[in-house]
Design an enzyme around this catalytic site. Structure first.
Site, PDB file in Angstrom:
ATOM      1  NE  ARG A 186      -1.976   1.344   3.783  1.00 22.55           N
ATOM      2  CZ  ARG A 186      -1.750   2.318   4.656  1.00 22.55           C
ATOM      3  NH1 ARG A 186      -0.734   2.240   5.497  1.00 22.55           N
ATOM      4  NH2 ARG A 186      -2.544   3.369   4.714  1.00 22.55           N
TER       5      ARG A 186
ATOM      6  CD  GLU B  56       5.763   6.091   5.587  1.00 23.96           C
ATOM      7  OE1 GLU B  56       6.309   6.785   6.449  1.00 23.96           O
ATOM      8  OE2 GLU B  56       4.850   5.281   5.839  1.00 23.96           O
TER       9      GLU B  56
ATOM     10  CE1 TYR C 258      -1.350  10.351  13.260  1.00 23.66           C
ATOM     11  CE2 TYR C 258      -1.661  10.070  10.904  1.00 23.66           C
ATOM     12  CZ  TYR C 258      -1.179   9.605  12.117  1.00 23.66           C
ATOM     13  OH  TYR C 258      -0.529   8.403  12.175  1.00 23.66           O
TER      14      TYR C 258
END
Ligand code: FES
Lengths: 346, 321
Positions: A223, A265, A316
């Site tokens: 992912r 990532e 966040y």
């Protein structure tokens, strides 16, 4: 042929850059003009030539510089690499996986030869040529996990599977986005995800855990995740917050393009054969705004994504402070036309 | 293909009768390469082409994980089962080309254990063959207690005794030898993990005693050798495709769905992994839940079923997929 490895830094004078070919292969994470959490997991299979998915373990022009940066981080803080005693076998599993995949994808740079337990590993970019006994830790200069992850781009979490849960029991984590192996080590899947807002209510973690505990040998999954980083710092750890946190206050309309980086990532998940553990490589890709906006589709789309991001998520991800400056800067590159579907540049 | 396990093309390299009930099968890769490394306790799913029917049965790998030139499994003949073991015994001969899955481990060792205490019943010995080989190679601390009906049915008892000597304890039913379970469980060093594989009755007995003697459930590991049970035929409709199919007596619901050309997910085919879980849309009749995955509440609710082992009796059943 082979890769031309760049000489560059991820700290102090920040000379990190992507070559034009590397800009085009950047794993842009937004397939539409808005973003929300999803369990966006898919099989980790080989993708198009020239993309970061051309090989299942990607090695790119930043390899040598990243490995030098990792060595600097470890010299300052050895706790970035830890392995609980029962995880040594999983470390050997990981060593085999990374040596095999790197040698398979980049034969001009890496060679693995095995004669029973006697293995020889040649890593030309880093000037390493070692012969060792597979399974015998005393024949390597470090434990097997540390040895191979000092020679592999990306962070690595090795998870033990037991009691229907996954436990973060080993890892090499030096290029992380604000989390800490030293804090998370020994925690289970729900414990280390506790800080993520909005996702618990959606039952996402329960489903993701079920998927992960069912990952099978021979069938890795992957992912993408993303955040933003000011300056091309690989190491944005909580331990070093005092170094990178204040960077966020330095963004101005003049320096957005050079300072603000999209950080993507590529996370993959592999079942390890001997230990039955799961390894979770987190490969970090950085691109500065000036580089990203050379692809007009990405510029337009990123503008809309960042502008419309819910506040809790922006918070966040730590974007709140410089979001207005960034959105204003990107808005000038958004002519309002439609973006084509998919991730790739036009 | 996509939803099950990754497959391996193998050839049967040897078939060895072990005793009156058990036969051992050896597989090698057709291309001559090494097979994938595995860990003790792993199983493979063997595809059996029996006429126009394909059966998929899971069997534990029993060779040493340190040697992957071949895989070995042992199959106990079940004369009243659904026919998979009979097919293996009657029709699988050296030279036969077969397809098996990559190894999957749902019964793995907890490598934190200071000591591994293993209890096997009958053919439940097979995963321990690989686990003991793995532990012996790493100098691990283990002790295996093995119960079988008679000495001649003590599959591999002689091999184990020879390899590991006093670490193996044997119990024969016909001599009325029985594991002194309470004593065994209450005299283990702290940090011991318990593993049990065998008939359901034995597993339940061991788990119950361990729980009442205060063993934490995380230190108790078990593997059922539950094959799907035969039963009355029934019809099922799959809402997504609109297909209505018949599940016959000897077939599992999962097998019937596969035979109808649908490709549902699975891992264990034994009701323990959770992978095949399916939503029930509507039903008129009663479920025969044979799984160990769903909670009792799930069973009562009639909302979910595990098609790999569970059956149905009644007028109509509609499943999501
Ligand atoms: S396949 Fe594992 S529970 Fe059905």
């Amino acid at each position: 042929m082979g890769i031309t490895f760049r000489k560059e830094t991820f700290r102090d004078d920040f000379t990190f850059k992507n070559s034009p070919e590397h800009i085009r292969r950047f794993p842009f994470p937004f397939h539409e003009d808005s973003y929300m959490y999803a369990v966006n997991i898919e099989p980790h299979v080989v993708g198009p030539k020239g993309s970061v998915l051309e090989n299942l373990i990607d090695v790119d022009e930043h390899y040598v510089a990243e490995m030098q940066d990792r060595a600097l981080v470890l010299a300052e803080d050895p706790l970035r690499c830890q392995s609980l005693p029962h995880m040594t076998l999983a470390g050997w599993d990981l060593l085999e996986l990374l040596m095999e995949q790197q040698a398979l994808g980049y034969p001009e740079h890496f060679t693995l030869t095995r004669d029973g337990d006697r293995w020889r590993w040649i890593n030309r970019p880093l000037g390493i040529d070692d012969t060792f006994t597979f399974g015998d830790t005393s024949t390597l200069p470090y434990g097997p996990m540390e040895y191979i992850t000092r020679q592999s781009q990306g962070d690595f979490c090795i998870l033990d599977q037991r009691d229907g849960n996954l436990w973060m029991d080993a890892g090499m984590v030096t290029t992380q986005a604000d989390w800490s192996l030293d804090f998370d080590i020994g925690m289970n899947f729900f414990e280390w995800h506790a800080p993520v807002p909005l996702a618990h209510e959606k039952g996402i973690f329960t489903r993701a855990l079920k998927f992960l505990t069912n990952i099978q040998q021979g069938k890795p999954a992957r992912r993408l995740n993303w955040t933003m980083t000011i300056n091309p710092r690989l190491d944005t750890s909580p331990e070093n917050y005092h170094k990178w946190g204040p960077d966020r206050t330095t963004v101005t309309p003049e320096n957005v393009g050079d300072k603000v980086h999209l950080r993507v990532e590529l996370q993959s998940f592999w079942r390890l054969p001997r230990s039955n553990g799961i390894v979770f490589p987190i490969r970090c890709y950085l691109i500065k705004m000036d580089e990203l906006v050379t692809q007009p589709k990405w510029a337009r789309r990123l503008h809309r994504v960042i502008r419309d991001l819910p506040d809790e998520l922006a918070n966040y991800k730590g974007l709140t402070r410089y979001r207005p400056t960034l959105v204003e800067w990107l808005s000038k590159l958004d002519d309002g036309s439609a973006t084509s579907p998919g991730f790739g540049p036009d | 293909m996509s939803t099950g396990t990754t497959k391996l093309d193998v050839v049967v390299s040897d078939v060895v009768p072990v005793n009156e009930l058990v036969t051992r099968f050896h597989f090698r890769r057709r291309d001559g390469d090494l097979l994938p490394t595995f860990s003790g306790g792993a199983h493979v799913v063997v595809e059996m082409r029996d006429g126009d029917r394909t059966r998929l049965n899971p069997y534990s790998l029993m060779g040493s994980p340190l040697d992957t030139r071949e895989y070995t499994i042992s199959v106990r003949r079940d004369d009243v089962g659904r026919g998979g073991s009979l097919f293996m015994h009657r029709s699988v001969k050296p030279g036969l080309e077969m397809v098996i899955s990559y190894p999957v481990n749902l019964f793995s060792l907890d490598l934190r254990a200071k000591k591994h205490l293993m209890l096997a019943g009958g053919i439940g010995i097979t995963p321990f063959m690989a686990q003991t080989a793995q532990l012996a190679g790493e100098g691990g601390n283990f002790e295996l207690h093995y119960t079988c009906r008679t000495a001649s049915l003590g599959t591999y008892a002689d091999v184990l005794r020879e390899r590991y000597d006093r670490r193996i304890r044997l119990y024969h039913d016909d001599r009325e030898e029985r594991i002194d379970l309470d004593r065994l469980l209450s005299t283990q060093p702290l940090g011991t993990h318990l593993y049990v594989c065998g008939p359901a009755g034995m597993i339940n007995w061991v788990r119950d005693r361990a729980a009442s003697l205060g063993w934490p459930s995380e230190a108790v590991h078990f593997e059922h050798f539950a094959a799907p049970q035969p039963g009355l035929p029934f019809d099922v409709t799959l809402a997504v495709t609109g297909k209505t199919i018949r599940v016959d007596e000897q077939q599992s619901l999962l097998e019937a769905i596969e035979a109808a050309g649908v490709d549902p997910p699975y891992l264990c085919r034994g009701g323990v992994c959770g992978q095949c879980e399916t939503n029930v849309i509507s039903y008129d009749g009663k479920f025969i839940h044979n799984d160990h995955w769903l909670s009792e509440e799930d069973h009562r609710s009639g909302c979910k079923i595990m098609p790999c082992v569970s059956r149905f009796e009644g007028r109509s059943l509609v499943l999501e997929r």
